[in-house]
Design an enzyme around this catalytic site. Structure first.
Site, PDB file in Angstrom:
ATOM      1  N   CYS A  41       0.868  -1.186   0.000  1.00 24.75           N
ATOM      2  CA  CYS A  41       0.000   0.000   0.000  1.00 24.75           C
ATOM      3  C   CYS A  41       0.900   1.230   0.000  1.00 24.75           C
ATOM      4  O   CYS A  41       2.085   1.123  -0.360  1.00 24.75           O
ATOM      5  CB  CYS A  41      -0.981  -0.014   1.172  1.00 24.75           C
ATOM      6  SG  CYS A  41      -0.214   0.053   2.811  1.00 24.75           S
ATOM      7  N   ARG A  48      -3.344  -0.507   5.493  1.00 23.58           N
ATOM      8  CA  ARG A  48      -3.936  -1.616   4.737  1.00 23.58           C
ATOM      9  C   ARG A  48      -3.022  -2.822   4.591  1.00 23.58           C
ATOM     10  O   ARG A  48      -3.431  -3.953   4.883  1.00 23.58           O
ATOM     11  CB  ARG A  48      -4.358  -1.112   3.343  1.00 23.58           C
ATOM     12  CG  ARG A  48      -5.500  -0.132   3.379  1.00 23.58           C
ATOM     13  CD  ARG A  48      -5.667   0.588   2.051  1.00 23.58           C
ATOM     14  NE  ARG A  48      -4.550   1.493   1.790  1.00 23.58           N
ATOM     15  CZ  ARG A  48      -4.406   2.226   0.700  1.00 23.58           C
ATOM     16  NH1 ARG A  48      -5.306   2.139  -0.266  1.00 23.58           N
ATOM     17  NH2 ARG A  48      -3.391   3.035   0.563  1.00 23.58           N
ATOM     18  N   ASP A  94      -8.423   3.753   1.320  1.00 21.98           N
ATOM     19  CA  ASP A  94      -7.414   4.119   2.313  1.00 21.98           C
ATOM     20  C   ASP A  94      -8.122   4.633   3.571  1.00 21.98           C
ATOM     21  O   ASP A  94      -8.801   5.664   3.522  1.00 21.98           O
ATOM     22  CB  ASP A  94      -6.515   5.210   1.717  1.00 21.98           C
ATOM     23  CG  ASP A  94      -5.300   5.469   2.580  1.00 21.98           C
ATOM     24  OD1 ASP A  94      -5.275   4.998   3.734  1.00 21.98           O
ATOM     25  OD2 ASP A  94      -4.371   6.145   2.096  1.00 21.98           O
TER      26      ASP A  94
HETATM   27  P1  4NP Z   1      -1.837   2.916   4.012  1.00 21.56           P
HETATM   28  O1  4NP Z   1      -2.424   4.321   4.507  1.00 21.56           O
HETATM   29  O2  4NP Z   1      -1.307   3.137   2.606  1.00 21.56           O
HETATM   30  O3  4NP Z   1      -3.007   2.002   4.037  1.00 21.56           O
HETATM   31  O4  4NP Z   1      -0.752   2.528   5.001  1.00 21.56           O
HETATM   32  C1  4NP Z   1      -1.636   5.472   4.497  1.00 21.56           C
HETATM   33  C2  4NP Z   1      -0.915   5.811   5.612  1.00 21.56           C
HETATM   34  C3  4NP Z   1      -0.133   6.937   5.603  1.00 21.56           C
HETATM   35  C4  4NP Z   1      -0.066   7.728   4.472  1.00 21.56           C
HETATM   36  C5  4NP Z   1      -0.777   7.372   3.328  1.00 21.56           C
HETATM   37  C6  4NP Z   1      -1.559   6.250   3.341  1.00 21.56           C
HETATM   38  N1  4NP Z   1       0.734   8.900   4.461  1.00 21.56           N
HETATM   39  O5  4NP Z   1       0.836   9.549   3.410  1.00 21.56           O
HETATM   40  O6  4NP Z   1       1.337   9.228   5.494  1.00 21.56           O
END
Ligand code: 4NP
Length: 155
Positions: A7, A13, A123
């Site tokens: 992810c 995720r 997300d």
């Molecule tokens: P993930 O969610 O891709 O499901 O881990 C996110 C967590 C942090 C960020 C983006 C997506 N971020 O840009 O910090």
């Protein structure tokens, strides 16, 4: 089978996807390696988001030991199958891996459950706890499909 879940941040995720598929593989006695990574480096070294940890534990899965790492081009040599949680994640994987990007190893995770629909796992990062439960349920169903599809060929 060596499977990588990817992810953006590797804290919401894909840690759930790693934990859920690892749990199911262990229950089936499958000696698979399942890991996860993120395409951005903002959270490298961090444990999964507290709500991912909470929702996993409510479902009997402890993901607290996981630590975020960044996706690299070399991952295409290490893994048999790489599942992206969303289309924007695949775009980022292409940008990072360039000539090493191997489309034959990559798919959206939700295409295992709904082939050809190209659905994203949303997300949950900016949302609240119900979003994490929704994401858990989607990933859980997709992982059941993966186990059923590959367990006969790859014990
Ligand atoms: P993930 O969610 O891709 O499901 O881990 C996110 C967590 C942090 C960020 C983006 C997506 N971020 O840009 O910090």
């Amino acid at each position: 089978m060596k499977i990588l879940m990817v992810c953006l941040g590797n804290i919401c995720r894909s840690p759930l996807a790693e934990g859920i598929l690892q749990y199911k593989a262990e229950q089936e006695g499958l000696l698979w390696t399942i890991e996860s990574a993120g395409t951005n480096g903002y959270h490298v070294g961090e444990a999964p988001h507290r709500l991912s940890q909470k929702v996993a534990l409510l479902n009997g899965i402890d993901i607290s030991h996981q630590r975020a790492r960044r996706f690299t081009a070399a991952d295409f040599k290490q893994y048999d199958k790489i599942y992206a949680m969303a289309e924007d994640v695949i775009d980022e994987m292409q940008r990072i891996a360039r000539k090493d990007f191997d489309a034959s190893k990559v798919d959206l995770l939700m295409n295992e459950l709904h082939p050809g629909k190209n659905m994203d796992v949303p997300d949950p990062w900016y949302g609240t706890e119900p979003g994490y439960h929704e994401v858990f349920a989607m990933i859980d169903q997709a992982c059941d499909t993966i186990i059923n599809k590959y367990r006969v060929l790859n014990p």
